[in-house]
Design a protein around this motif. Sequence first.
Motif, mmCIF file in Angstrom:
data_model
loop_
_atom_site.group_PDB
_atom_site.id
_atom_site.type_symbol
_atom_site.label_atom_id
_atom_site.label_comp_id
_atom_site.label_asym_id
_atom_site.label_seq_id
_atom_site.Cartn_x
_atom_site.Cartn_y
_atom_site.Cartn_z
ATOM 1 N N TRP A 37 -8.113 15.522 -10.377
ATOM 2 C CA TRP A 37 -7.549 15.475 -9.029
ATOM 3 C C TRP A 37 -6.411 14.463 -9.009
ATOM 4 C CZ3 TRP A 37 -12.766 15.190 -10.079
ATOM 5 C CH2 TRP A 37 -13.560 16.227 -9.593
ATOM 6 N N TYR A 38 -5.412 14.714 -8.156
ATOM 7 C CA TYR A 38 -4.265 13.823 -8.004
ATOM 8 C C TYR A 38 -4.127 13.439 -6.530
ATOM 9 C CZ TYR A 38 -3.336 15.821 -12.545
ATOM 10 O OH TYR A 38 -3.458 16.237 -13.851
ATOM 11 N N TYR A 52 -3.107 8.199 -7.840
ATOM 12 C CA TYR A 52 -4.359 8.210 -8.588
ATOM 13 C C TYR A 52 -4.529 9.522 -9.344
ATOM 14 C CZ TYR A 52 -5.661 4.404 -5.445
ATOM 15 O OH TYR A 52 -5.695 3.236 -4.740
ATOM 16 N N GLU A 53 -5.164 9.411 -10.485
ATOM 17 C CA GLU A 53 -5.615 10.560 -11.262
ATOM 18 C C GLU A 53 -7.109 10.327 -11.479
ATOM 19 O OE1 GLU A 53 -5.007 12.456 -15.713
ATOM 20 O OE2 GLU A 53 -4.045 10.560 -15.193
ATOM 21 N N THR A 54 -7.927 11.259 -11.026
ATOM 22 C CA THR A 54 -9.373 11.173 -11.182
ATOM 23 C C THR A 54 -9.809 12.369 -12.023
ATOM 24 O OG1 THR A 54 -9.416 10.325 -8.928
ATOM 25 C CG2 THR A 54 -11.530 10.858 -9.921
ATOM 26 N N TRP A 68 -11.107 7.282 -13.353
ATOM 27 C CA TRP A 68 -9.859 7.340 -12.606
ATOM 28 C C TRP A 68 -8.839 6.382 -13.197
ATOM 29 C CZ3 TRP A 68 -8.717 2.535 -10.801
ATOM 30 C CH2 TRP A 68 -9.790 1.653 -10.590
ATOM 31 N N ARG A 69 -7.590 6.641 -12.832
ATOM 32 C CA ARG A 69 -6.469 5.763 -13.169
ATOM 33 C C ARG A 69 -5.652 5.551 -11.909
ATOM 34 N NH1 ARG A 69 -6.321 9.781 -17.303
ATOM 35 N NH2 ARG A 69 -7.253 8.945 -19.193
ATOM 36 N N ARG A 70 -5.216 4.321 -11.702
ATOM 37 C CA ARG A 70 -4.361 3.994 -10.557
ATOM 38 C C ARG A 70 -2.987 3.595 -11.084
ATOM 39 N NH1 ARG A 70 -4.936 0.303 -5.264
ATOM 40 N NH2 ARG A 70 -2.719 -0.060 -4.992
ATOM 41 N N TYR A 71 -1.945 4.179 -10.490
ATOM 42 C CA TYR A 71 -0.561 3.866 -10.815
ATOM 43 C C TYR A 71 0.080 3.255 -9.578
ATOM 44 C CZ TYR A 71 -1.501 7.141 -14.603
ATOM 45 O OH TYR A 71 -2.050 7.777 -15.684
ATOM 46 N N ASP A 72 0.930 2.266 -9.752
ATOM 47 C CA ASP A 72 1.630 1.710 -8.595
ATOM 48 C C ASP A 72 2.733 2.682 -8.175
ATOM 49 O OD1 ASP A 72 3.835 1.262 -10.297
ATOM 50 O OD2 ASP A 72 3.512 -0.897 -10.392
ATOM 51 N N ALA A 73 3.435 2.351 -7.110
ATOM 52 C CA ALA A 73 4.472 3.237 -6.574
ATOM 53 C C ALA A 73 5.593 3.483 -7.582
ATOM 54 C CB ALA A 73 5.033 2.675 -5.274
#
Length: 134
Positions: A37-38, A52-54, A68-73
């Motif tokens: 999921w994005y 986010y990528e889950t 999950w992975r969190r990316y900043d803006a």
Amino acid sequence: MLFQPPVFETIFLTPVEHRLVIRGSRSRGAPLDGVCWYHDEFDVTGALVARYETYDETDEAGQERCGWRRYDAGGRLVARHEVAMRWSALVALKQSRRGAEIALQRLGAHNTSAPLARRVLPAGTWRPDIVPAA
């Protein structure tokens, strides 16, 4: 029992005043099996805060994982968390979906001071890397 995906706001510890918007999802079948999921997170002004990528998957070697992975803006990887089992197994282990969501939170993950990866893309061209999880 029907598959119930996690409540993503719980996992990401999204502030109540922020908005989490799903951008899409992808599934795949054998020999790899999984779904990804994005999401985009926006603050009260509508500014992009994070992406986010889950994922919930079984890899080429048959190893199960969800996380999950969190990316900043700016597209830099700033936090991630993974467990070595599929989402349904985590729910069974924790005996509830809520317990599984809490296990995936990894409290304090959003307080990462240094990015985990140095990757900056031009605005509007973000897409998640498929990278091995730690």
